[in-house]
Design a protein around this motif. Structure first.
Motif, PDB file in Angstrom:
ATOM      1  N   GLU A  33       1.013  -1.232  -0.043  1.00  0.00           N
ATOM      2  CA  GLU A  33      -0.161  -0.169  -0.131  1.00  0.00           C
ATOM      3  C   GLU A  33       0.757   1.253  -0.160  1.00  0.00           C
ATOM      4  N   VAL A  34       1.988   1.202   0.830  1.00  0.00           N
ATOM      5  CA  VAL A  34       3.115   2.228   0.954  1.00  0.00           C
ATOM      6  C   VAL A  34       3.673   2.479  -0.529  1.00  0.00           C
ATOM      7  N   PHE A  35       4.044   1.547  -0.959  1.00  0.00           N
ATOM      8  CA  PHE A  35       4.765   1.338  -2.397  1.00  0.00           C
ATOM      9  C   PHE A  35       4.224   1.803  -3.469  1.00  0.00           C
ATOM     10  N   VAL A  36       2.897   1.207  -3.675  1.00  0.00           N
ATOM     11  CA  VAL A  36       1.980   1.508  -4.910  1.00  0.00           C
ATOM     12  C   VAL A  36       1.453   3.011  -4.614  1.00  0.00           C
ATOM     13  N   ASN A  37       1.175   3.554  -3.850  1.00  0.00           N
ATOM     14  CA  ASN A  37       0.801   4.905  -3.567  1.00  0.00           C
ATOM     15  C   ASN A  37       1.913   5.737  -3.508  1.00  0.00           C
ATOM     16  N   HIS A  38       2.874   5.698  -3.809  1.00  0.00           N
ATOM     17  CA  HIS A  38       4.064   6.308  -3.699  1.00  0.00           C
ATOM     18  C   HIS A  38       4.584   6.565  -5.468  1.00  0.00           C
ATOM     19  N   ASP A  39       4.213   8.105  -5.573  1.00  0.00           N
ATOM     20  CA  ASP A  39       4.426   8.188  -7.085  1.00  0.00           C
ATOM     21  C   ASP A  39       5.934   8.276  -7.427  1.00  0.00           C
ATOM     22  N   VAL A  40       6.338   7.708  -8.762  1.00  0.00           N
ATOM     23  CA  VAL A  40       7.604   7.394  -9.092  1.00  0.00           C
ATOM     24  C   VAL A  40       7.804   8.173 -10.378  1.00  0.00           C
ATOM     25  N   GLY A  41       8.400   9.242 -10.879  1.00  0.00           N
ATOM     26  CA  GLY A  41       8.693   9.618 -12.094  1.00  0.00           C
ATOM     27  C   GLY A  41       7.563  10.563 -12.401  1.00  0.00           C
ATOM     28  N   LYS A  42       7.225  10.798 -13.887  1.00  0.00           N
ATOM     29  CA  LYS A  42       6.296  11.627 -14.167  1.00  0.00           C
ATOM     30  C   LYS A  42       4.827  11.065 -14.050  1.00  0.00           C
ATOM     31  N   MET A  43       4.751  10.130 -14.147  1.00  0.00           N
ATOM     32  CA  MET A  43       3.147   9.276 -13.964  1.00  0.00           C
ATOM     33  C   MET A  43       3.012   8.645 -12.706  1.00  0.00           C
ATOM     34  N   THR A  44       1.552   8.775 -12.275  1.00  0.00           N
ATOM     35  CA  THR A  44       1.369   8.088 -11.047  1.00  0.00           C
ATOM     36  C   THR A  44       1.312   6.475 -11.172  1.00  0.00           C
ATOM     37  N   ASN A  45       1.105   5.623 -10.166  1.00  0.00           N
ATOM     38  CA  ASN A  45       1.163   4.395 -10.378  1.00  0.00           C
ATOM     39  C   ASN A  45      -0.236   4.035 -10.820  1.00  0.00           C
ATOM     40  N   ALA A  46      -1.353   4.851 -10.609  1.00  0.00           N
ATOM     41  CA  ALA A  46      -2.787   4.574 -10.856  1.00  0.00           C
ATOM     42  C   ALA A  46      -2.459   4.889 -12.572  1.00  0.00           C
ATOM     43  N   SER A  81      -4.728   3.764  -3.145  1.00  0.00           N
ATOM     44  CA  SER A  81      -5.733   4.691  -2.228  1.00  0.00           C
ATOM     45  C   SER A  81      -6.673   5.455  -3.229  1.00  0.00           C
ATOM     46  N   ASP A  82      -6.249   5.746  -4.236  1.00  0.00           N
ATOM     47  CA  ASP A  82      -7.023   6.764  -4.990  1.00  0.00           C
ATOM     48  C   ASP A  82      -7.394   5.831  -6.140  1.00  0.00           C
ATOM     49  N   LYS A  83      -8.581   5.003  -5.945  1.00  0.00           N
ATOM     50  CA  LYS A  83      -9.066   4.389  -7.171  1.00  0.00           C
ATOM     51  C   LYS A  83      -9.984   5.103  -7.913  1.00  0.00           C
ATOM     52  N   ASP A  84     -10.520   6.171  -7.489  1.00  0.00           N
ATOM     53  CA  ASP A  84     -11.329   7.156  -8.349  1.00  0.00           C
ATOM     54  C   ASP A  84     -10.405   7.776  -9.471  1.00  0.00           C
ATOM     55  N   LEU A  85      -9.038   7.821  -9.146  1.00  0.00           N
ATOM     56  CA  LEU A  85      -8.316   8.570 -10.143  1.00  0.00           C
ATOM     57  C   LEU A  85      -7.792   7.291 -11.249  1.00  0.00           C
ATOM     58  N   PHE A  86      -7.683   6.186 -10.802  1.00  0.00           N
ATOM     59  CA  PHE A  86      -7.450   5.115 -11.707  1.00  0.00           C
ATOM     60  C   PHE A  86      -8.794   4.988 -12.659  1.00  0.00           C
ATOM     61  N   SER A  87      -9.958   5.281 -12.165  1.00  0.00           N
ATOM     62  CA  SER A  87     -11.153   5.098 -12.917  1.00  0.00           C
ATOM     63  C   SER A  87     -11.320   5.965 -13.974  1.00  0.00           C
ATOM     64  N   GLU A  88     -11.071   7.366 -13.451  1.00  0.00           N
ATOM     65  CA  GLU A  88     -11.044   8.454 -14.539  1.00  0.00           C
ATOM     66  C   GLU A  88      -9.883   8.343 -15.714  1.00  0.00           C
ATOM     67  N   ILE A  89      -8.665   7.793 -15.331  1.00  0.00           N
ATOM     68  CA  ILE A  89      -7.590   7.535 -16.387  1.00  0.00           C
ATOM     69  C   ILE A  89      -7.997   6.694 -17.260  1.00  0.00           C
ATOM     70  N   TYR A  90      -8.802   5.426 -16.815  1.00  0.00           N
ATOM     71  CA  TYR A  90      -8.946   4.322 -17.697  1.00  0.00           C
ATOM     72  C   TYR A  90     -10.246   4.741 -18.439  1.00  0.00           C
ATOM     73  N   ARG A  91     -11.131   5.519 -17.897  1.00  0.00           N
ATOM     74  CA  ARG A  91     -12.310   5.875 -18.653  1.00  0.00           C
ATOM     75  C   ARG A  91     -11.801   7.040 -20.024  1.00  0.00           C
ATOM     76  N   ASN A  92     -10.775   7.706 -19.568  1.00  0.00           N
ATOM     77  CA  ASN A  92     -10.298   8.793 -20.620  1.00  0.00           C
ATOM     78  C   ASN A  92      -9.414   7.878 -21.769  1.00  0.00           C
TER      79      ASN A  92
END
Length: 95
Positions: A33-46, A81-92
């Protein structure tokens, strides 16, 4: 895929060496949970997980392999933790 491989490696460690003891299961979950929610680089993990899923679905190939990859991606998704962001990105990406 490196993140998926890392998860598989530590998941196997917990199952094989610690017999899926709840304490080790919890530690693995909290660590990812800590690792996946820590953004690395230009893109979020979501964004990365969303793009990975999109590529799998666009180039299906072997159905069993596709199912396995998507199942592993869902495991990583469960740690977000931000499943809504994933959903929005995938929808786009589908638009």
């Amino acid at each position: 895929e490196a993140l998926l491989d890392l998860h598989d490696k530590f998941r196997a460690l917990v199952v094989d060496n610690f017999f899926s003891h709840t304490l080790f299961e919890k530690a693995l979950k909290e660590a990812f949970e800590v690792f996946v929610n820590h953004d690395v680089g230009k893109m979020t993990n979501a964004e990365l997980i969303s793009t990975y899923c999109d590529r799998i679905l666009q180039n299906p190939g072997n159905e069993n392999e596709m199912d396995e990859k998507l199942s592993k991606a869902v495991q990583l998704f469960s740690y977000l933790s931000d499943k809504d962001l994933f959903s929005e990105i995938y929808r786009n990406q589908l638009a």
